[in-house]
Scaffold this active site. Structure first.
Site, mmCIF file in Angstrom:
data_model
loop_
_atom_site.group_PDB
_atom_site.id
_atom_site.type_symbol
_atom_site.label_atom_id
_atom_site.label_comp_id
_atom_site.label_asym_id
_atom_site.label_seq_id
_atom_site.Cartn_x
_atom_site.Cartn_y
_atom_site.Cartn_z
ATOM 1 C CG ASN A 1 -1.632 1.317 1.381
ATOM 2 O OD1 ASN A 1 -1.919 2.184 0.383
ATOM 3 N ND2 ASN A 1 -2.372 1.492 2.675
ATOM 4 C CD1 TRP A 2 3.531 1.168 -2.771
ATOM 5 C CD2 TRP A 2 3.494 2.095 -4.631
ATOM 6 N NE1 TRP A 2 4.183 0.447 -3.648
ATOM 7 C CE2 TRP A 2 4.078 0.980 -5.102
ATOM 8 C CE3 TRP A 2 3.315 2.854 -5.923
ATOM 9 C CZ2 TRP A 2 4.546 0.865 -6.232
ATOM 10 C CZ3 TRP A 2 3.559 2.592 -6.831
ATOM 11 C CH2 TRP A 2 4.676 1.449 -7.333
ATOM 12 C CE LYS A 3 0.523 3.484 4.900
ATOM 13 N NZ LYS A 3 0.049 3.546 6.447
ATOM 14 C CG HIS B 1 -5.914 1.648 4.951
ATOM 15 N ND1 HIS B 1 -5.502 2.505 5.939
ATOM 16 C CD2 HIS B 1 -4.839 0.766 4.887
ATOM 17 C CE1 HIS B 1 -4.021 2.313 6.368
ATOM 18 N NE2 HIS B 1 -3.741 1.107 5.559
ATOM 19 C CD GLU C 1 -3.152 5.361 6.805
ATOM 20 O OE1 GLU C 1 -2.947 5.469 5.585
ATOM 21 O OE2 GLU C 1 -1.939 4.934 7.585
ATOM 22 C CD GLU D 1 -3.693 -3.013 7.095
ATOM 23 O OE1 GLU D 1 -2.689 -3.058 6.586
ATOM 24 O OE2 GLU D 1 -4.466 -1.855 6.787
ATOM 25 N N GLY E 1 2.105 1.855 10.836
ATOM 26 C CA GLY E 1 2.914 3.137 10.689
ATOM 27 C C GLY E 1 3.747 3.374 11.897
ATOM 28 C CB SER F 1 4.995 -2.180 11.843
ATOM 29 O OG SER F 1 4.577 -0.774 12.161
ATOM 30 N N GLY G 1 2.675 -1.344 4.206
ATOM 31 C CA GLY G 1 2.801 0.010 3.816
ATOM 32 C C GLY G 1 4.079 0.561 3.713
ATOM 33 N N GLY G 2 4.622 1.345 4.826
ATOM 34 C CA GLY G 2 6.025 2.006 4.630
ATOM 35 C C GLY G 2 7.034 1.150 4.037
HETATM 36 C C1 PEP Z 1 -0.801 -0.219 5.770
HETATM 37 O O1 PEP Z 1 -0.943 1.079 5.358
HETATM 38 O O2 PEP Z 1 -1.794 -0.787 5.350
HETATM 39 C C2 PEP Z 1 0.364 -0.459 6.814
HETATM 40 C C3 PEP Z 1 -0.025 -1.695 7.113
HETATM 41 O O3 PEP Z 1 1.092 0.333 6.847
HETATM 42 P P1 PEP Z 1 2.619 0.239 7.601
HETATM 43 O O4 PEP Z 1 3.218 -1.389 6.898
HETATM 44 O O5 PEP Z 1 3.495 1.148 7.291
HETATM 45 O O6 PEP Z 1 2.361 -0.096 9.112
#
Ligand code: PEP
Length: 254
Positions: free
Chosen positions: A9-11, A95, A97, A167, A173, A213, A234-235
């Protein structure tokens, strides 16, 4: 047998140009990887270009959200049909967010799931508890509610083809991932609920993936759990080499 599923997920990161460069690098790094579904979710503006860059490779693309109406006066929104036309095969819905910052509710998440399925997209339905809910012993009840409402009216056949992403909000994050045991407990619970509500076949075929994470250093231990079928990253997905290491960890854990 569920094939491991790793999605990035590049957000709200990467321009069109950056997305194309990234996909081209990634496809060369993972071109020999078989037996893993590899997905990247760029921003809406980069979706088409990323899908073109991934054409004839083992990488698929996903939208990060979709609206439930096909078209109309919904300034700033993108419909499921538009996400599909841009070249996506998957779409992330619900998600945290989106739920926290943009007002998504279980009801609108459910509408997005239906719209995605109607547009021939595979929804990646995100569910997860906050830290307060976990500390208050409400984790499983929160998961039940988000899963049940998110899948309201969805057929068992569709559930079988879907991806559910557990999640925990406190792990997204933050650098603090759920332990493999915490994640396995939640995943086994979610699969049990899918079994009760949609039958054994749908529960066995539906992918339940973990997000929060995930990094190269913790991927193998999370992906080694019996009910963890992959990861939503994500990151760490913004870096080609790191994401590729997670993809390889999934193949080894399969
Ligand atoms: C996400 O955005 O779905 C996510 C899991 O982010 P991260 O891996 O950065 O925690």
């Amino acid at each position: 047998m569920r094939q491991p599923f790793i999605a990035g997920n590049w957000k709200m990161f990467k321009t069109v140009h950056e997305a194309v460069v990234h996909v081209k690098e990634l496809r060369s790094v993972v071109k020999d990887v078989e037996g893993v579904d590899i997905v990247v979710a760029p921003t809406a503006t980069a979706l088409h270009a990323a899908a073109e860059a991934a054409r004839n490779s083992n990488i698929a693309v996903a939208g990060q959200n979709c609206h439930w109406e096909r078209d109309g006066a919904f300034t700033g929104e993108v419909s499921a049909a538009m996400v599909r036309e841009a070249g996506a095969e998957y779409v992330i819905v619900g998600h945290s967010e989106r739920r926290t910052l943009f007002g998504d509710t279980d009801q609108t998440v459910n509408q997005r799931v239906h719209a995605a399925l109607g547009a021939d997209l595979v929804p990646i339905l995100c569910v997860g508890e906050t830290l307060d809910q976990r500390d208050g012993g409400q984790t499983l009840a929160v998961l039940d509610q988000q899963l049940k409402r998110g899948l309201d009216g969805v057929s068992a056949d569709h559930v079988a083809s879907m991806v559910v992403a557990y999640e925990p909000v406190w792990a997204i994050g933050t650098g603090r991932n759920a332990t493999p045991e915490q994640a396995q407990e939640a995943h086994a619970h979610l699969r049990g609920r899918l079994r009760s509500w949609f039958g054994a076949d749908a529960a066995e075929r539906c992918h339940v993936i973990y997000g929060g994470s995930v990094k190269p250093a913790n991927a193998a231990s999370l992906l080694g759990q019996p009910d963890i079928d992959g990861a939503l990253v994500g990151g760490a997905s913004l870096d080609v080499a790191g994401f590729a290491q997670i993809v390889r960890a999934a193949r080894l854990g399969a």
